[in-house]
Each structure stands twice: as C-alpha cells, then as structure tokens.
Design a protein around this motif. Structure first.
Motif, mmCIF file in Angstrom:
data_model
loop_
_atom_site.group_PDB
_atom_site.id
_atom_site.type_symbol
_atom_site.label_atom_id
_atom_site.label_comp_id
_atom_site.label_asym_id
_atom_site.label_seq_id
_atom_site.Cartn_x
_atom_site.Cartn_y
_atom_site.Cartn_z
ATOM 1 N N PHE A 97 11.441 21.640 -18.473
ATOM 2 C CA PHE A 97 11.983 21.508 -17.124
ATOM 3 C C PHE A 97 12.220 22.879 -16.484
ATOM 4 C CE2 PHE A 97 13.098 17.173 -18.449
ATOM 5 C CZ PHE A 97 12.662 16.477 -17.325
ATOM 6 N N SER A 98 12.510 23.891 -17.295
ATOM 7 C CA SER A 98 12.703 25.236 -16.758
ATOM 8 C C SER A 98 11.442 25.710 -16.052
ATOM 9 C CB SER A 98 13.057 26.214 -17.882
ATOM 10 O OG SER A 98 14.231 25.813 -18.552
ATOM 11 N N PHE A 99 10.291 25.472 -16.674
ATOM 12 C CA PHE A 99 9.027 25.897 -16.083
ATOM 13 C C PHE A 99 8.671 25.045 -14.870
ATOM 14 C CE2 PHE A 99 4.340 26.273 -16.021
ATOM 15 C CZ PHE A 99 4.258 27.656 -15.900
ATOM 16 N N VAL A 100 8.938 23.740 -14.955
ATOM 17 C CA VAL A 100 8.644 22.841 -13.826
ATOM 18 C C VAL A 100 9.458 23.251 -12.601
ATOM 19 C CG1 VAL A 100 8.873 20.469 -12.977
ATOM 20 C CG2 VAL A 100 7.954 20.888 -15.262
ATOM 21 N N VAL A 101 10.749 23.516 -12.795
ATOM 22 C CA VAL A 101 11.609 23.914 -11.672
ATOM 23 C C VAL A 101 11.142 25.245 -11.096
ATOM 24 C CG1 VAL A 101 13.948 24.612 -11.030
ATOM 25 C CG2 VAL A 101 13.605 22.610 -12.466
ATOM 26 N N ALA A 102 10.745 26.175 -11.968
ATOM 27 C CA ALA A 102 10.252 27.460 -11.489
ATOM 28 C C ALA A 102 8.993 27.286 -10.650
ATOM 29 C CB ALA A 102 9.977 28.391 -12.672
ATOM 30 N N ILE A 103 8.095 26.403 -11.062
ATOM 31 C CA ILE A 103 6.871 26.128 -10.304
ATOM 32 C C ILE A 103 7.220 25.562 -8.928
ATOM 33 C CG2 ILE A 103 4.866 24.594 -10.163
ATOM 34 C CD1 ILE A 103 4.314 26.824 -12.025
ATOM 35 N N LEU A 104 8.098 24.567 -8.900
ATOM 36 C CA LEU A 104 8.486 23.954 -7.629
ATOM 37 C C LEU A 104 9.203 24.960 -6.725
ATOM 38 C CD1 LEU A 104 9.786 20.499 -8.952
ATOM 39 C CD2 LEU A 104 7.561 21.016 -7.919
ATOM 40 N N ALA A 105 10.066 25.776 -7.315
ATOM 41 C CA ALA A 105 10.782 26.783 -6.527
ATOM 42 C C ALA A 105 9.824 27.834 -5.978
ATOM 43 C CB ALA A 105 11.864 27.442 -7.380
ATOM 44 N N GLY A 106 8.815 28.210 -6.768
ATOM 45 C CA GLY A 106 7.836 29.179 -6.295
ATOM 46 C C GLY A 106 7.054 28.662 -5.102
ATOM 47 N N ILE A 107 6.680 27.396 -5.145
ATOM 48 C CA ILE A 107 5.960 26.788 -4.015
ATOM 49 C C ILE A 107 6.854 26.746 -2.785
ATOM 50 C CG2 ILE A 107 4.876 24.673 -3.183
ATOM 51 C CD1 ILE A 107 4.087 24.063 -6.073
ATOM 52 N N LEU A 137 10.133 32.904 -18.504
ATOM 53 C CA LEU A 137 9.518 31.631 -18.120
ATOM 54 C C LEU A 137 9.666 31.379 -16.628
ATOM 55 C CD1 LEU A 137 8.111 29.323 -19.678
ATOM 56 C CD2 LEU A 137 10.286 28.119 -19.711
ATOM 57 N N ASN A 138 10.831 31.675 -16.102
ATOM 58 C CA ASN A 138 11.068 31.494 -14.663
ATOM 59 C C ASN A 138 10.236 32.465 -13.831
ATOM 60 O OD1 ASN A 138 13.565 29.616 -13.666
ATOM 61 N ND2 ASN A 138 13.794 30.195 -15.810
ATOM 62 N N LEU A 139 10.179 33.718 -14.245
ATOM 63 C CA LEU A 139 9.390 34.705 -13.511
ATOM 64 C C LEU A 139 7.913 34.317 -13.504
ATOM 65 C CD1 LEU A 139 11.003 38.054 -14.758
ATOM 66 C CD2 LEU A 139 11.382 36.898 -12.572
ATOM 67 N N LEU A 140 7.406 33.895 -14.650
ATOM 68 C CA LEU A 140 5.996 33.507 -14.745
ATOM 69 C C LEU A 140 5.701 32.296 -13.872
ATOM 70 C CD1 LEU A 140 3.232 33.866 -16.100
ATOM 71 C CD2 LEU A 140 4.042 32.359 -17.938
ATOM 72 N N GLY A 141 6.585 31.292 -13.915
ATOM 73 C CA GLY A 141 6.371 30.086 -13.116
ATOM 74 C C GLY A 141 6.359 30.372 -11.625
ATOM 75 N N ILE A 142 7.272 31.227 -11.175
ATOM 76 C CA ILE A 142 7.337 31.547 -9.744
ATOM 77 C C ILE A 142 6.082 32.301 -9.301
ATOM 78 C CG2 ILE A 142 8.573 32.917 -8.017
ATOM 79 C CD1 ILE A 142 11.152 32.286 -9.522
ATOM 80 N N VAL A 143 5.644 33.263 -10.095
ATOM 81 C CA VAL A 143 4.453 34.043 -9.725
ATOM 82 C C VAL A 143 3.214 33.160 -9.693
ATOM 83 C CG1 VAL A 143 2.909 35.886 -10.477
ATOM 84 C CG2 VAL A 143 5.382 36.238 -10.522
ATOM 85 N N ILE A 144 3.046 32.314 -10.687
ATOM 86 C CA ILE A 144 1.874 31.421 -10.714
ATOM 87 C C ILE A 144 1.887 30.481 -9.516
ATOM 88 C CG2 ILE A 144 0.799 29.499 -11.958
ATOM 89 C CD1 ILE A 144 1.606 30.851 -14.563
ATOM 90 N N ALA A 145 3.032 29.838 -9.282
ATOM 91 C CA ALA A 145 3.118 28.872 -8.181
ATOM 92 C C ALA A 145 2.971 29.553 -6.828
ATOM 93 C CB ALA A 145 4.450 28.128 -8.255
ATOM 94 N N GLY A 146 3.628 30.696 -6.649
ATOM 95 C CA GLY A 146 3.546 31.400 -5.378
ATOM 96 C C GLY A 146 2.138 31.874 -5.075
#
Length: 343
Positions: A244-254, A305-314
């Motif tokens: 869920f940490s990665f999922v939230v980071a992806i959604l937040a990045g978008i 994990l959060n930094l990676l998710g935000i960068v990928i999603a953004g």
C-alpha cells in the motif's frame, strides 16, 4: 528603416458571454524593433490569440517595442515555444501571467477556437521554470526540510498523528521530485542534476540535524529510547512499508503532477500529506540515534519506496500528457497555425 507591421486581421464574429470567464493568459513581450513584425505574424497565426496591442519604442531596457496579447491557455505553450524559437527570450523578454477574471467576447471566442480544454493543457516552459525554482538547493529549502523532519520526529516519539500530518504539509520535497520528473520527460540533464542534488542534500542534512536534535531532546529528558519500543498504533506504519505504501506513492505522484500542470496548487497540500517521505526520514533519524537499527532500516525502505513511486508516477503522467496533447494538437491545428475544420 523599420519594417511596417502587417495589418491586424479583425474578426467580425460575435459570441454570447458564457457564465464563466475565459481561461486565458496575458503575454507581455519586449521585442527589438526589427523583430516586432515577426512576432506579430506569429501571434496572428497562433489559434486562440486576441487583444493584440503594440506600443512602438516603449521599452528602454532592453530597447524595443512592447507587444501584448491574450492567448487561450490551451494555445499558450505553442505560442511561447514559437517565441523562444524566434529568440525573443534572448534578445528581449517574455512575461506570462494568468488573468484571474476577464469580460471579453473576443477572449471567449479565442478560447473556443483553441483546440482542447484549458485544464488539460500543459505549459511546458512554465512547468520547467517552476520546477527549476522549486528544486533550488537554498538555505530556505534546507531549513524547511530540517524543521519538517524535526516536527515529524516529535510526532514519532509522541505517536501523534497530528504532528505527522503537519510535518508532511511543511516539507518542500515535492518540488525537487517534480523537477526530476520534468527533467526526465524534457530531457533536461541540468534540471535532473539540480533536483537530485536538492533531494539528496536536503534529506541528508535534515536527517543529520534530526539525529542531533534527538540527542538534545534525550538530554532534556523529553525523548526516551523506550518511546520507540512501545506500541505506536498511530505511527507504526512509518517503519513498516508494504504494498500500500507504493500504491499510495503512485497515486500521490499522479495527483501531484496533475495539480502542477493544471495550475491547481491547492491539491498539492493533499499530495504532501499522502506520502510518508518526511515522517520516514524522521523515524529513521530518531531510531538511528537510539540504536534501533531495525526501525531505521524499515523507515529508510519506506522513504525510498515513496520517492521511487512518486518519480515513476509523475514521469509517466507527464509522458501521457505530452503524447495525448501533441496528438490532439496535430489533429486540431492546420499547418498554417489556424484551427483545422476537417472531419
């Protein structure tokens, strides 16, 4: 001898004012006298422009003419890019500002003529400029990072969710993250280096300062190692990363990237309090200072994990926007610059 300006082609078409005002940008340009005719021609060929005005010889530094116009937001990137190709940003000036409210039939018609919707348009030049500014490694940026991490450290020790949320809102780390995303899409190595440096140095200084802060609070009998070992139902998620940490980071990045490209900065506050970057850095620092290495490693994993998710999603969000908008623009604008009516 000065070149004569081309005649301005006026539209005789009239439209009704809709209930909402048009979403238009105001451009104020300083152009050398011998380039003004080219600029006027470019503005007239760009769909979605109106209110063209020229004040010959009004600019003193640099010397030249002042050219002003309004342009629909969805046509703004095309016009600004064209002006930069003419070198106006080097020999003169390009100033862009949002118009909060305007009553004008011509502005409504310009917005109607421009392809697409204003909310979907991306002003790439502005985005790159804003992310460059937000990703500057300055004393103020490092101070905000450090203060946010210290506030989060208090929240971690006290198991106080309110302090954690407050620290998330104070942290300025999304600016450099957005800079990395924009740099990857725009292939801007300088911006990528600048943003990465701000992230690395910002978190390093903030975490090091928080380690010292934790020792100081322990000397004042305010922080205790037992606080980390006790049950913390409100904040234990910080050092226990999961899917869920990665999922939230992806959604937040978008969401964060959409808020930047659509100029809806209010959504950034929600993005800031959705990801666990600052709290994870704080928990890692406090845990390290008390030799709780298991929590320190778990918090570090959460941070990465959060930094990676935000960068990928953004980055993916910007790529999708760029592809969709370029295809839409190609279909909606004729080679001459006027809106195509085919199909």
């Amino acid at each position: 001898m000065r070149r004569p300006y081309p005649p301005y082609r006026r539209s005789r078409r009239r439209t009704e004012h809709p209930e909402e005002g048009p979403v238009v940008l105001h451009l104020r340009l300083i152009t050398p006298a011998d380039r003004t005719a080219e600029v006027i021609e470019l503005i007239e060929q760009t769909v979605g422009t109106t209110h063209l005005a020229v004040v010959p010889g009004a600019a003193l530094d640099p010397r030249g003419d002042v050219v002003m116009c309004d342009v629909a937001r969805e046509a703004g990137d095309q016009l600004i890019s064209g002006l930069r190709k003419l070198g106006i940003d080097e020999c003169g000036s390009i100033a862009v500002e949002d118009i909060g409210f305007q009553l004008s039939t011509r502005a409504h018609q310009a917005e109607k003529d421009a392809p697409g919707e204003a909310a979907d348009a991306v002003l790439w030049e502005r985005l790159e400029g804003e992310t460059r500014e937000e990703s500057t490694l300055s004393v103020t940026y490092v101070a905000f990072m450090t203060l946010a991490t210290m506030i989060a450290a208090c929240g971690v020790v006290l198991d106080n969710a309110i302090l954690i949320v407050g620290a998330m809102a104070v942290g300025p780390e999304f600016g450099p993250l957005a800079g990395v995303c924009a740099a990857l899409v725009q292939r801007a190595p300088r911006l990528a280096w600048r943003s990465s440096l701000a992230l690395i140095v910002g978190f390093a200084v903030a975490m090091a300062a928080t380690v010292g802060f934790s020792h100081l609070m322990e000397l004042m009998d305010l922080f205790h190692p037992s606080d980390l070992e006790a049950e913390r139902p409100n904040t234990d998620f910080i050092y226990q990363p999961d899917a869920f940490s990665f999922v939230v980071a992806i959604l937040a990045g978008i969401a964060g990237m959409l808020s930047l490209t659509s100029s809806r900065s209010g959504a950034l506050v929600g993005v800031a309090i959705s990801v666990t970057t600052i709290p994870a850095a704080a928990n890692a620092a406090v845990a390290f200072s008390f030799q709780e290495y298991r929590q320190a490693w778990g918090s570090t994993e959460q941070l990465l994990l959060n930094l990676l998710g935000i960068v990928i999603a953004g980055t993916l969000t910007l790529l999708v926007q760029k592809v969709l908008w370029s295809r839409f623009g190609a279909e909606g604008v004729s080679p001459s610059g006027r809106k195509s009516t085919a199909g």
